[in-house]
Scaffold this motif. Structure first.
Motif, PDB file in Angstrom:
ATOM      1  N   LYS A 253      13.767 -20.388 -54.982  1.00 23.28           N
ATOM      2  CA  LYS A 253      13.942 -18.726 -55.272  1.00 23.28           C
ATOM      3  C   LYS A 253      12.693 -18.057 -54.780  1.00 23.28           C
ATOM      4  O   LYS A 253      12.981 -16.882 -54.257  1.00 23.28           O
ATOM      5  CB  LYS A 253      14.031 -18.554 -56.800  1.00 23.28           C
ATOM      6  CG  LYS A 253      15.391 -18.921 -57.454  1.00 23.28           C
ATOM      7  CD  LYS A 253      15.496 -18.368 -58.758  1.00 23.28           C
ATOM      8  CE  LYS A 253      16.932 -18.496 -59.575  1.00 23.28           C
ATOM      9  NZ  LYS A 253      16.856 -18.075 -60.600  1.00 23.28           N
ATOM     10  N   PHE A 254      11.598 -18.552 -54.855  1.00 19.90           N
ATOM     11  CA  PHE A 254      10.390 -17.856 -54.137  1.00 19.90           C
ATOM     12  C   PHE A 254      10.617 -17.613 -52.626  1.00 19.90           C
ATOM     13  O   PHE A 254      10.390 -16.486 -52.091  1.00 19.90           O
ATOM     14  CB  PHE A 254       9.176 -18.443 -54.344  1.00 19.90           C
ATOM     15  CG  PHE A 254       8.533 -18.434 -55.853  1.00 19.90           C
ATOM     16  CD1 PHE A 254       8.800 -17.241 -56.429  1.00 19.90           C
ATOM     17  CD2 PHE A 254       7.747 -19.006 -56.355  1.00 19.90           C
ATOM     18  CE1 PHE A 254       8.278 -17.070 -57.707  1.00 19.90           C
ATOM     19  CE2 PHE A 254       7.257 -19.245 -57.552  1.00 19.90           C
ATOM     20  CZ  PHE A 254       7.643 -18.017 -58.488  1.00 19.90           C
ATOM     21  N   TYR A 255      11.181 -18.878 -52.181  1.00 19.77           N
ATOM     22  CA  TYR A 255      11.529 -18.845 -50.573  1.00 19.77           C
ATOM     23  C   TYR A 255      12.543 -17.652 -50.079  1.00 19.77           C
ATOM     24  O   TYR A 255      12.447 -17.140 -49.293  1.00 19.77           O
ATOM     25  CB  TYR A 255      12.053 -20.081 -50.030  1.00 19.77           C
ATOM     26  CG  TYR A 255      11.920 -20.269 -48.655  1.00 19.77           C
ATOM     27  CD1 TYR A 255      10.891 -20.752 -47.952  1.00 19.77           C
ATOM     28  CD2 TYR A 255      13.255 -20.029 -47.988  1.00 19.77           C
ATOM     29  CE1 TYR A 255      11.131 -20.786 -46.242  1.00 19.77           C
ATOM     30  CE2 TYR A 255      13.342 -20.111 -46.600  1.00 19.77           C
ATOM     31  CZ  TYR A 255      12.197 -20.480 -46.002  1.00 19.77           C
ATOM     32  OH  TYR A 255      12.176 -20.861 -44.546  1.00 19.77           O
ATOM     33  N   GLU A 256      13.494 -17.675 -51.124  1.00 19.52           N
ATOM     34  CA  GLU A 256      14.639 -16.693 -51.001  1.00 19.52           C
ATOM     35  C   GLU A 256      14.188 -14.996 -50.949  1.00 19.52           C
ATOM     36  O   GLU A 256      14.683 -14.462 -50.413  1.00 19.52           O
ATOM     37  CB  GLU A 256      15.480 -16.938 -51.856  1.00 19.52           C
ATOM     38  CG  GLU A 256      16.806 -15.857 -51.896  1.00 19.52           C
ATOM     39  CD  GLU A 256      17.772 -16.248 -53.010  1.00 19.52           C
ATOM     40  OE1 GLU A 256      18.753 -15.291 -53.221  1.00 19.52           O
ATOM     41  OE2 GLU A 256      17.676 -17.123 -53.671  1.00 19.52           O
ATOM     42  N   TYR A 257      13.109 -14.929 -51.919  1.00 23.90           N
ATOM     43  CA  TYR A 257      12.776 -13.538 -51.989  1.00 23.90           C
ATOM     44  C   TYR A 257      11.468 -13.488 -51.396  1.00 23.90           C
ATOM     45  O   TYR A 257      10.771 -12.238 -51.860  1.00 23.90           O
ATOM     46  CB  TYR A 257      12.382 -13.382 -53.490  1.00 23.90           C
ATOM     47  CG  TYR A 257      13.887 -13.138 -54.407  1.00 23.90           C
ATOM     48  CD1 TYR A 257      14.305 -11.866 -54.457  1.00 23.90           C
ATOM     49  CD2 TYR A 257      14.633 -14.137 -54.863  1.00 23.90           C
ATOM     50  CE1 TYR A 257      15.672 -11.489 -55.064  1.00 23.90           C
ATOM     51  CE2 TYR A 257      15.745 -13.800 -55.474  1.00 23.90           C
ATOM     52  CZ  TYR A 257      16.087 -12.623 -55.611  1.00 23.90           C
ATOM     53  OH  TYR A 257      17.492 -12.426 -56.006  1.00 23.90           O
ATOM     54  N   LEU A 258      10.965 -14.175 -50.485  1.00 29.61           N
ATOM     55  CA  LEU A 258       9.804 -13.701 -49.591  1.00 29.61           C
ATOM     56  C   LEU A 258      10.453 -13.294 -48.360  1.00 29.61           C
ATOM     57  O   LEU A 258      11.390 -13.902 -47.611  1.00 29.61           O
ATOM     58  CB  LEU A 258       9.109 -14.970 -49.138  1.00 29.61           C
ATOM     59  CG  LEU A 258       7.988 -15.314 -50.052  1.00 29.61           C
ATOM     60  CD1 LEU A 258       7.179 -16.723 -49.878  1.00 29.61           C
ATOM     61  CD2 LEU A 258       6.749 -14.124 -50.109  1.00 29.61           C
ATOM     62  N   GLU A 259       9.796 -12.131 -47.423  1.00 29.71           N
ATOM     63  CA  GLU A 259      10.194 -12.068 -46.217  1.00 29.71           C
ATOM     64  C   GLU A 259       9.720 -13.060 -45.108  1.00 29.71           C
ATOM     65  O   GLU A 259       8.810 -13.829 -45.544  1.00 29.71           O
ATOM     66  CB  GLU A 259       9.266 -10.852 -45.729  1.00 29.71           C
ATOM     67  CG  GLU A 259       9.738  -9.319 -46.442  1.00 29.71           C
ATOM     68  CD  GLU A 259      11.036  -8.749 -45.960  1.00 29.71           C
ATOM     69  OE1 GLU A 259      11.610  -9.477 -45.090  1.00 29.71           O
ATOM     70  OE2 GLU A 259      11.447  -7.636 -46.269  1.00 29.71           O
ATOM     71  N   PRO A 260      10.413 -13.057 -43.994  1.00 24.31           N
ATOM     72  CA  PRO A 260      10.003 -14.266 -42.960  1.00 24.31           C
ATOM     73  C   PRO A 260       8.463 -13.968 -42.900  1.00 24.31           C
ATOM     74  O   PRO A 260       7.910 -13.070 -42.595  1.00 24.31           O
ATOM     75  CB  PRO A 260      10.964 -13.977 -41.693  1.00 24.31           C
ATOM     76  CG  PRO A 260      12.061 -13.257 -42.312  1.00 24.31           C
ATOM     77  CD  PRO A 260      11.744 -12.283 -43.590  1.00 24.31           C
ATOM     78  N   GLY A 261       7.650 -15.060 -42.784  1.00 28.55           N
ATOM     79  CA  GLY A 261       6.423 -15.149 -42.538  1.00 28.55           C
ATOM     80  C   GLY A 261       5.595 -14.797 -43.642  1.00 28.55           C
ATOM     81  O   GLY A 261       4.192 -14.746 -43.731  1.00 28.55           O
ATOM     82  N   GLY A 262       6.321 -14.516 -44.686  1.00 25.29           N
ATOM     83  CA  GLY A 262       5.254 -14.442 -46.160  1.00 25.29           C
ATOM     84  C   GLY A 262       4.685 -15.579 -46.598  1.00 25.29           C
ATOM     85  O   GLY A 262       5.158 -16.681 -46.411  1.00 25.29           O
ATOM     86  N   TYR A 263       4.046 -15.254 -47.540  1.00 27.21           N
ATOM     87  CA  TYR A 263       3.116 -16.380 -48.204  1.00 27.21           C
ATOM     88  C   TYR A 263       3.364 -16.295 -49.493  1.00 27.21           C
ATOM     89  O   TYR A 263       3.638 -15.550 -50.163  1.00 27.21           O
ATOM     90  CB  TYR A 263       1.571 -15.895 -47.831  1.00 27.21           C
ATOM     91  CG  TYR A 263       1.032 -15.740 -46.471  1.00 27.21           C
ATOM     92  CD1 TYR A 263       0.238 -16.937 -46.143  1.00 27.21           C
ATOM     93  CD2 TYR A 263       1.237 -14.830 -45.756  1.00 27.21           C
ATOM     94  CE1 TYR A 263       0.035 -17.169 -44.887  1.00 27.21           C
ATOM     95  CE2 TYR A 263       0.676 -14.881 -44.388  1.00 27.21           C
ATOM     96  CZ  TYR A 263       0.041 -16.110 -43.820  1.00 27.21           C
ATOM     97  OH  TYR A 263      -0.178 -15.943 -42.594  1.00 27.21           O
ATOM     98  N   LEU A 264       3.085 -17.932 -50.101  1.00 22.73           N
ATOM     99  CA  LEU A 264       3.148 -18.212 -51.584  1.00 22.73           C
ATOM    100  C   LEU A 264       1.919 -18.887 -51.757  1.00 22.73           C
ATOM    101  O   LEU A 264       1.451 -19.883 -51.294  1.00 22.73           O
ATOM    102  CB  LEU A 264       4.398 -19.000 -51.772  1.00 22.73           C
ATOM    103  CG  LEU A 264       4.428 -19.714 -53.033  1.00 22.73           C
ATOM    104  CD1 LEU A 264       4.709 -18.669 -54.304  1.00 22.73           C
ATOM    105  CD2 LEU A 264       5.557 -20.782 -53.119  1.00 22.73           C
TER     106      LEU A 264
END
Length: 271
Positions: free
Chosen positions: A234-245
């Motif tokens: 879900k975190f991957y889904e709700y991040l913009e491309p290039g976004g960080y976790l």
């Protein structure tokens, strides 16, 4: 004090896992038992079964809030795991400043507890943009399942001992002295943090826009592998491309079971 059998604990633990994702083994029985005694006493329940049925019957959500406030530990402090904040300020923010075209920075502190992590992020963002273009929307979202923790965070009042190790510049710019041996976050910085109650186990995430950075640290250690994998998806889904976790230093994402790219220990990026 009411006793709690293994069977009663297992039933309650299954309910907690379903509702909140927290995986409790039998070794946690005495801890949970002790933390629930005040609730059970205040409501006048005579058996654990009565309390469990009360949880199942409550439609207001108040019983679950009371339960999660009792079983969760809101242990945090300013600048916890400082290498993350160094990476965020020196690498992530400069990258986002160069790549976000609409000047709408979206950062989510997904388990904000009593607010120290969210305010640390807000101070780093304020520092960075104080020498950059001021026409950016830099408000960040801070969520937690515990209303008790959120109420504390929204007040923004911390003891001198909690604030004293922060940079002197921050103490001056972002805090006001408040009563004896306490400091309060200044209104200007408080306005940059939007606190909301949110359960990471909710099937639907209610966000209209994706985030550029998500901090979710030191909570997935309480989840089983299946719950952890689903949340990371879900975190991957709700991040913009290039976004960080950012996750906790004691937490690991299985690189063979995720689309995230590894950046450094406990830091991942969406390709």
């Amino acid at each position: 004090m009411l006793s709690m059998t293994d069977a009663e604990f297992i039933e309650l633990a299954a309910y907690i896992k379903k509702k909140f994702g927290v995986n409790l083994g039998l070794e946690k029985r005495n801890l949970v038992h002790g933390r629930l005694q005040k609730i059970i006493s205040e409501h006048g329940f005579l058996t654990l079964r009565e309390y469990y049925e009360y949880l199942l019957a409550d439609m207001s959500g108040a019983a679950n809030i009371e339960l999660v406030n009792a079983i969760t530990t809101n242990h945090t402090f300013f600048m916890r795991e400082p290498s993350h904040f160094e990476t965020f300020s020196q690498q992530v923010l400069p990258f986002l400043y160069q790549t976000i075209r609409n000047r709408d920075l979206r950062v989510w502190c997904a388990v904000c507890s009593t607010g120290e992590e969210a305010y640390t992020l807000a101070m780093l963002i304020a520092d960075f943009f104080s020498v950059k273009n001021q026409l950016w929307d830099t408000k960040l979202l801070a969520t937690d399942i515990s209303l008790q923790a959120l109420r504390f965070a929204q007040k923004g009042i911390y003891s001198k001992e909690e604030v004293i190790n922060l940079p002197r510049k921050w103490q001056t710019i972002y805090f006001n002295e408040f009563e004896e041996n306490h400091y309060k976050i200044k209104n200007e910085l408080q306005a940059q943090v939007i606190f909301r109650q949110f359960n990471l186990m909710d099937e639907i995430f209610p966000f209209k826009k994706k985030f550029h950075t998500i901090f979710c640290r030191n909570v997935m250690i309480y989840f089983d592998d299946k719950t952890r994998r689903r949340l990371v998806e879900k975190f991957y889904e709700y991040l913009e491309p290039g976004g960080y976790l950012f996750i906790g230093h004691s937490e690991v994402i299985d690189r063979n079971a995720t689309l995230f790219s590894y950046v450094m220990p406990s830091v991942y990026r969406k390709g």
